[in-house]
Motif scaffolding. Sequence first.
Motif, PDB file in Angstrom:
ATOM      1  N   THR A 100      21.876  47.899  62.884  1.00 20.36           N
ATOM      2  CA  THR A 100      22.599  47.014  61.980  1.00 20.36           C
ATOM      3  C   THR A 100      21.632  45.938  61.497  1.00 20.36           C
ATOM      4  OG1 THR A 100      23.244  45.516  63.753  1.00 20.36           O
ATOM      5  CG2 THR A 100      24.762  47.340  63.244  1.00 20.36           C
ATOM      6  N   LEU A 101      21.994  45.260  60.426  1.00 22.04           N
ATOM      7  CA  LEU A 101      21.158  44.158  59.967  1.00 22.04           C
ATOM      8  C   LEU A 101      21.095  43.059  61.019  1.00 22.04           C
ATOM      9  CD1 LEU A 101      19.440  42.760  57.845  1.00 22.04           C
ATOM     10  CD2 LEU A 101      21.539  42.001  56.714  1.00 22.04           C
ATOM     11  N   VAL A 114      19.367  48.136  53.012  1.00 20.76           N
ATOM     12  CA  VAL A 114      20.653  48.161  53.701  1.00 20.76           C
ATOM     13  C   VAL A 114      21.698  48.924  52.892  1.00 20.76           C
ATOM     14  CG1 VAL A 114      20.328  46.073  55.092  1.00 20.76           C
ATOM     15  CG2 VAL A 114      21.279  45.881  52.791  1.00 20.76           C
ATOM     16  N   GLN A 115      22.532  49.642  53.628  1.00 22.10           N
ATOM     17  CA  GLN A 115      23.691  50.350  53.105  1.00 22.10           C
ATOM     18  C   GLN A 115      24.933  49.841  53.839  1.00 22.10           C
ATOM     19  OE1 GLN A 115      23.838  52.655  50.731  1.00 22.10           O
ATOM     20  NE2 GLN A 115      21.830  53.621  50.569  1.00 22.10           N
ATOM     21  N   LYS A 116      26.094  50.034  53.252  1.00 27.49           N
ATOM     22  CA  LYS A 116      27.340  49.580  53.870  1.00 27.49           C
ATOM     23  C   LYS A 116      28.001  50.700  54.650  1.00 27.49           C
ATOM     24  CE  LYS A 116      31.155  49.049  51.514  1.00 27.49           C
ATOM     25  NZ  LYS A 116      32.122  49.806  52.364  1.00 27.49           N
ATOM     26  N   SER A 117      28.435  50.389  55.869  1.00 28.64           N
ATOM     27  CA  SER A 117      29.203  51.336  56.660  1.00 28.64           C
ATOM     28  C   SER A 117      30.666  51.340  56.209  1.00 28.64           C
ATOM     29  CB  SER A 117      29.138  50.961  58.144  1.00 28.64           C
ATOM     30  OG  SER A 117      29.812  49.724  58.367  1.00 28.64           O
ATOM     31  N   ARG A 118      31.431  52.266  56.725  1.00 29.27           N
ATOM     32  CA  ARG A 118      32.840  52.377  56.338  1.00 29.27           C
ATOM     33  C   ARG A 118      33.628  51.123  56.718  1.00 29.27           C
ATOM     34  NH1 ARG A 118      36.082  57.222  58.869  1.00 29.27           N
ATOM     35  NH2 ARG A 118      37.202  55.674  60.101  1.00 29.27           N
ATOM     36  N   ALA A 155      26.488  45.848  57.306  1.00 26.97           N
ATOM     37  CA  ALA A 155      25.208  46.181  56.678  1.00 26.97           C
ATOM     38  C   ALA A 155      24.357  46.950  57.676  1.00 26.97           C
ATOM     39  CB  ALA A 155      24.495  44.913  56.229  1.00 26.97           C
ATOM     40  N   MET A 156      24.057  48.207  57.328  1.00 30.74           N
ATOM     41  CA  MET A 156      23.240  49.068  58.174  1.00 30.74           C
ATOM     42  C   MET A 156      21.850  49.208  57.552  1.00 30.74           C
ATOM     43  SD  MET A 156      25.623  49.674  60.353  1.00 30.74           S
ATOM     44  CE  MET A 156      24.630  50.696  61.446  1.00 30.74           C
ATOM     45  N   VAL A 157      20.815  49.149  58.368  1.00 31.46           N
ATOM     46  CA  VAL A 157      19.442  49.222  57.871  1.00 31.46           C
ATOM     47  C   VAL A 157      19.086  50.697  57.683  1.00 31.46           C
ATOM     48  CG1 VAL A 157      17.053  48.557  58.248  1.00 31.46           C
ATOM     49  CG2 VAL A 157      18.905  47.075  59.057  1.00 31.46           C
ATOM     50  N   PHE A 158      19.200  51.151  56.435  1.00 30.51           N
ATOM     51  CA  PHE A 158      18.994  52.565  56.105  1.00 30.51           C
ATOM     52  C   PHE A 158      18.798  52.653  54.601  1.00 30.51           C
ATOM     53  CE2 PHE A 158      20.203  57.107  55.805  1.00 30.51           C
ATOM     54  CZ  PHE A 158      19.562  57.612  56.934  1.00 30.51           C
ATOM     55  N   HIS A 159      17.873  53.488  54.161  1.00 37.66           N
ATOM     56  CA  HIS A 159      17.556  53.552  52.739  1.00 37.66           C
ATOM     57  C   HIS A 159      18.475  54.468  51.946  1.00 37.66           C
ATOM     58  CE1 HIS A 159      15.538  55.249  49.171  1.00 37.66           C
ATOM     59  NE2 HIS A 159      15.075  54.017  49.004  1.00 37.66           N
TER      60      HIS A 159
END
Length: 256
Positions: free
Chosen positions: A109-110, A62-66, A70-74
């Motif tokens: 999204t998570l 997960v990465q954080k959006s602006r 929590a977005m599921v992305f490496h």
Amino acid sequence: MRLSPFGWIDAALAPAPDPARVSWLGGQTYAHRGVHDERVAENSPSAFAEAIRRGLGIECDVQKSRDGRAMVFHDWQLDRLTAQSGPVARRLSSELEQVALLSGDRIPTLEKLLEQVAGRVPLLIEIKSKKDRNPIPLCLAVNRALDGYRGPCAVMSFDARVPRWFGTHAPAVVRGLVVTEENSRGVGGWFKRQLSLWAGKPDFLAYDVRDLPSSFAAAQRARGLPVLTWTVRSALLRERAAIFADAPIAEGAGLA
């Protein structure tokens, strides 16, 4: 069990978890970023659907959006996995949800992933972090998403600040420390791992399979911390994982 001198310090500064709390972690194969290949994108709903169909656990990133979701992305950048470019952190979650992955799925999204899994298989969530970035906003986003989720689930990170935050602010969430000995061997590397262990106080380790067998991993496993291992990509590495770890995080031939 007799402990070494450092074992006593480990027990004091990073106590082993209640076995009942972490027993579900072992005896399971986790699909690394879902079951993906050249046709199905990693960390995509399709990759996760195939893992669920096969009864495999799921490991995701997960990465954080602006706007703090929590977005599921490496990756830190969109470039490798989409037709777009630029940092994930500069996009709103509503924008990212419309970004197509190269296989046709869109970035979930998570919360969407949790709805998809719905407790049917165990889930490992790796929280991406960098030394020069504060991981707490993403920890908060993940914890908000997990509120009310009842399936077997754990968070983990290379950054000891992540398991430490969950241990303090969301102790019910199982938390792990991701470890590699790459470029960090010898006494200095061993001591660095000890400091991360003491700072993070994890419930389990997720260890680089290339480093197994490892005296550090073996010592923590012996005193009650489950050891998962990544990334198992072949039958040979799967055999190594079966000997020196409690569960593989695998992809490709490692899932066979």
